[in-house]
Design an enzyme around this catalytic site. Structure first.
Site, PDB file in Angstrom:
ATOM      1  N   CYS A  43      -2.516   8.474  -9.249  1.00 24.83           N
ATOM      2  CA  CYS A  43      -1.590   8.014 -11.253  1.00 24.83           C
ATOM      3  C   CYS A  43      -2.825   8.380 -12.400  1.00 24.83           C
ATOM      4  O   CYS A  43      -1.666   8.788 -13.192  1.00 24.83           O
ATOM      5  CB  CYS A  43      -1.085   6.611 -10.838  1.00 24.83           C
ATOM      6  SG  CYS A  43      -2.193   5.375 -10.922  1.00 24.83           S
TER       7      CYS A  43
ATOM      8  N   LEU B 258      -5.361   0.089 -10.775  1.00 22.05           N
ATOM      9  CA  LEU B 258      -5.607   0.353 -12.830  1.00 22.05           C
ATOM     10  C   LEU B 258      -4.088  -0.826 -13.467  1.00 22.05           C
ATOM     11  O   LEU B 258      -3.852   0.100 -13.262  1.00 22.05           O
ATOM     12  CB  LEU B 258      -5.470   1.416 -13.411  1.00 22.05           C
ATOM     13  CG  LEU B 258      -6.740   2.017 -11.859  1.00 22.05           C
ATOM     14  CD1 LEU B 258      -6.935   4.475 -12.010  1.00 22.05           C
ATOM     15  CD2 LEU B 258      -7.777   1.569 -11.822  1.00 22.05           C
TER      16      LEU B 258
ATOM     17  N   THR C 134       0.867   7.448  -1.254  1.00 27.04           N
ATOM     18  CA  THR C 134       0.148   8.950  -1.941  1.00 27.04           C
ATOM     19  C   THR C 134      -1.568   8.581  -1.387  1.00 27.04           C
ATOM     20  O   THR C 134      -2.274   9.721  -1.629  1.00 27.04           O
ATOM     21  CB  THR C 134       0.148   8.720  -2.727  1.00 27.04           C
ATOM     22  OG1 THR C 134       0.177   7.142  -3.748  1.00 27.04           O
ATOM     23  CG2 THR C 134       2.180   9.242  -3.325  1.00 27.04           C
TER      24      THR C 134
ATOM     25  N   VAL D  32       0.856  -1.389   0.178  1.00 32.91           N
ATOM     26  CA  VAL D  32       0.055  -0.211   0.104  1.00 32.91           C
ATOM     27  C   VAL D  32       0.663   0.952   0.026  1.00 32.91           C
ATOM     28  O   VAL D  32       1.743   1.319   0.599  1.00 32.91           O
ATOM     29  CB  VAL D  32      -1.041  -0.157   1.370  1.00 32.91           C
ATOM     30  CG1 VAL D  32      -1.574   1.492   1.593  1.00 32.91           C
ATOM     31  CG2 VAL D  32      -1.469  -1.019   1.738  1.00 32.91           C
TER      32      VAL D  32
END
Length: 589
Positions: free
Chosen positions: A257, A426, A125, A122
């Site tokens: 991101c 993702l 951010t 983890v």
């Protein structure tokens, strides 16, 4: 020349390694028990974990900002709620236990098996939202999980996971199902990814970490950087495009991101676009200011300076020696190219945008490809246009697996403003060096067994081959799943009352304790009367649903409403879910 000596692990490293092994071992023991739980038991555990962490969304967001110095409390709160509510709502109806699909024409039955223990890395951010999301999708897939938090976000991550672990345990999760490292070092995290008891890795972080995950010798889902370009074509709604991009770039100060990193705009609308951005708090830098910003923001390794990551535009400007007007929300750097000679063309992780003016959509197409190749391959981009042909061309030609249309990349990519699967991890596919291009969900933590019946006889051209007699019965339905054991959560009197109500709705009566007897059909009753769920326009959950109800609903083109306490026979559940006849309502929100 003597070979260089490798530094010996420190005491902290050794403690971290030992902790990783112990947590993985406990998770492996829990995995055996988790794999045997029913769908109802798993769903109860997932629901309990999601509901427990939801009220703490704001407090966890504040703790994350306090601990890391990154982002905005309100935006991190929204991300936490996205994980505990929207991701939960998406995964809640998924079948992840036993028979999950039947393909009648091919005579195949698909059966879900959990992948095994998940090692979840983890980042700092998006610490709390990523932890919530990873715990939920792992539990839904019947996978035990061990969290390795980023050292600079260990407190907020640990608190998030602890809340969920306590609730999951109270709902029946085996001990060790959710674990987390308290002593975090690089060596300990690497050991967690390599230890035999771990089956799969969910890695979110920098490229070094992702490469380490893929080098651990086991399946891994790792995601790379984004560097998302946003193309504004001449037919776009310029005001909305500017609003979307500024909103996406300032959301949590640009730490996702998939946050916008570059604007690529047609020359025909460039001036209008510039004014629209300025009206929304964008400050366009001159060449001297761009040089100063590049020196402060971009490291020699072409990475964003951690001291400026997730900071507001005014702070980034101040730290770079640039004076900007009060109310500045985004710094914009007009650039002529992409690559090492243009430092501000990297993924910036703060409210800084690069700005490119192009002659038309074809030139915009090439510029977007250049940007994606410089640190964003396979990830995300946006197209702002009303020209469907141009939009389709971008979909066909761009090396990004999430091309969102007329919406912020930040929100669209994770499924917040689009129909994409809600996710905080993702995949970037082959272009980004990842194993998948999907938004990661419980489906990626399942292995699917397939029970395949013969549909054509085996043959042989050999003269000495024995004759084969086919025993295929193509018209026979596939076997149904065995009945699930009766739930222990419904008291016998309540169950009897629901059955009596169901029998009454079908024209049966029971009086004076006598067994129920069929009532002859009359003007006000019928042996084939539908239950409440089948009645047109009803949104009230049914108490009991059998296979005949499902068949009647399919024939009538209606839906059956299931509530948290609806009793569904196994045959009805299989038929209803395969035909998408069920609507879930009345579950805890």
């Amino acid at each position: 020349m003597a070979p260089a000596e490798t530094a010996a692990p420190s005491d902290k490293d050794l403690k971290s390694i030992a902790e990783a092994r112990a947590l993985a071992r406990a998770a492996r023991q829990a995995q055996t028990a988790l794999a045997e739980l029913s769908q109802e038991q798993i769903d109860a555990i997932v629901t309990a974990a999601a509901q427990a962490v939801t009220p703490h969304a704001a407090a966890l967001a504040a703790l994350a900002v306090e601990e890391t110095g990154y982002g905005v409390v309100e935006d991190k709160t929204q991300k936490n709620l996205f994980a505990s509510r929207q991701v939960y709502d998406f995964i809640r109806p998924m079948k992840t236990v036993g028979v999950v699909n039947r393909i009648e024409d091919k005579r195949i039955i698909e059966i879900a098996e959990p992948f095994g223990v998940v090692a979840a890395i983890v980042p700092s951010t998006n610490p709390t939202s990523t932890a919530i999301y990873k715990v939920l999708i792992a539990l839904k897939a019947r996978c035990a999980i061990v969290i390795s938090p980023h050292p600079s976000a260990a407190r907020c991550i640990t608190r998030s996971v602890q809340i969920m672990a306590d609730a999951a345990a109270a709902a029946g999760a085996p001990a060790g199902s959710i674990g987390w490292m308290n002593t975090v070092t690089l060596e300990g995290t690497q050991e967690l990814m390599k230890v035999r008891d771990v089956a799969v890795i969910l890695a979110t972080g920098g490229m070094g970490l992702v490469r380490a995950a893929y080098s651990a010798g086991k399946p891994a889902y790792g995601v790379g950087p984004g560097n998302a370009p946003c193309y504004i074509e001449r037919t776009a709604d310029i005001q909305k495009a500017a609003s979307d991009i500024v909103l996406g770039k300032t959301f949590d100060n640009g730490v996702l991101c998939s946050s916008p990193n570059s604007v690529v705009i047609d020359e025909a609308v460039a001036e209008e676009g510039r004014r629209a951005f300025q009206a929304r708090g964008a400050y366009f830098l001159n060449p001297q200011e761009m040089d100063a910003l590049a020196r402060a923001l971009v490291t020699p390794q072409r990475l964003p300076n951690p001291a400026l990551v997730g900071k507001p535009a005014t702070v980034v400007a101040q730290k770079s020696g640039i004076t900007v007007p009060e109310g500045t929300r985004v710094l914009v750097a007009p650039l002529a190219g992409v690559g090492r000679d243009f430092p501000l063309s990297i993924e910036k992780l703060c409210p800084v945008l690069s700005w490119y003016v192009v002659s038309d959509w074809r030139a915009g197409c090439e510029r977007c490809i250049e940007i994606l190749r410089y640190g964003g391959m396979g990830h995300t981009m946006s197209v702002h246009s009303q020209n469907e042909d141009v939009i389709l061309q971008f979909g066909l030609k761009k090396p990004a697996f999430r091309i969102v249309v007329n919406t912020p990349t930040t929100h669209g990519s994770i499924g917040l403003t689009t129909g994409l699967d809600p996710a905080m991890t993702l995949g970037c596919g082959g272009w980004g060096g990842n194993i998948t291009s999907d938004n990661i969900s419980p489906r990626h933590l399942l292995n699917i067994k397939r029970l395949a019946y013969e549909i054509r006889p085996a043959t042989s051209n050999r003269p000495d081959a024995p004759a084969v007699t086919s025993a295929v019965v193509r018209s026979a339905p596939l076997p149904q799943a065995p009945a699930a054991p009766a739930s222990k959560g419904i008291p016998a009197p309540a169950l009897a009352a629901r059955i009596d109500a169901f029998l009454s709705s079908r024209g049966y009566r029971s009086e004076g304790g006598e067994p129920a007897k069929p009532q002859a059909p009359g003007p006000s009753s019928s042996a084939a009367a539908p239950t409440a769920a089948v009645q047109a326009g009803s949104d009230r959950p049914a108490e009991f649903i059998c296979e005949d109800d499902v068949r009647a609903a399919i024939k009538a083109g209606t839906k059956l409403v299931l509530g948290e306490k609806t009793i569904v026979t196994p045959a009805a559940r299989d038929l209803g879910e395969s035909s998408k006849t069920f609507v879930y309502a009345g579950w805890p929100q």
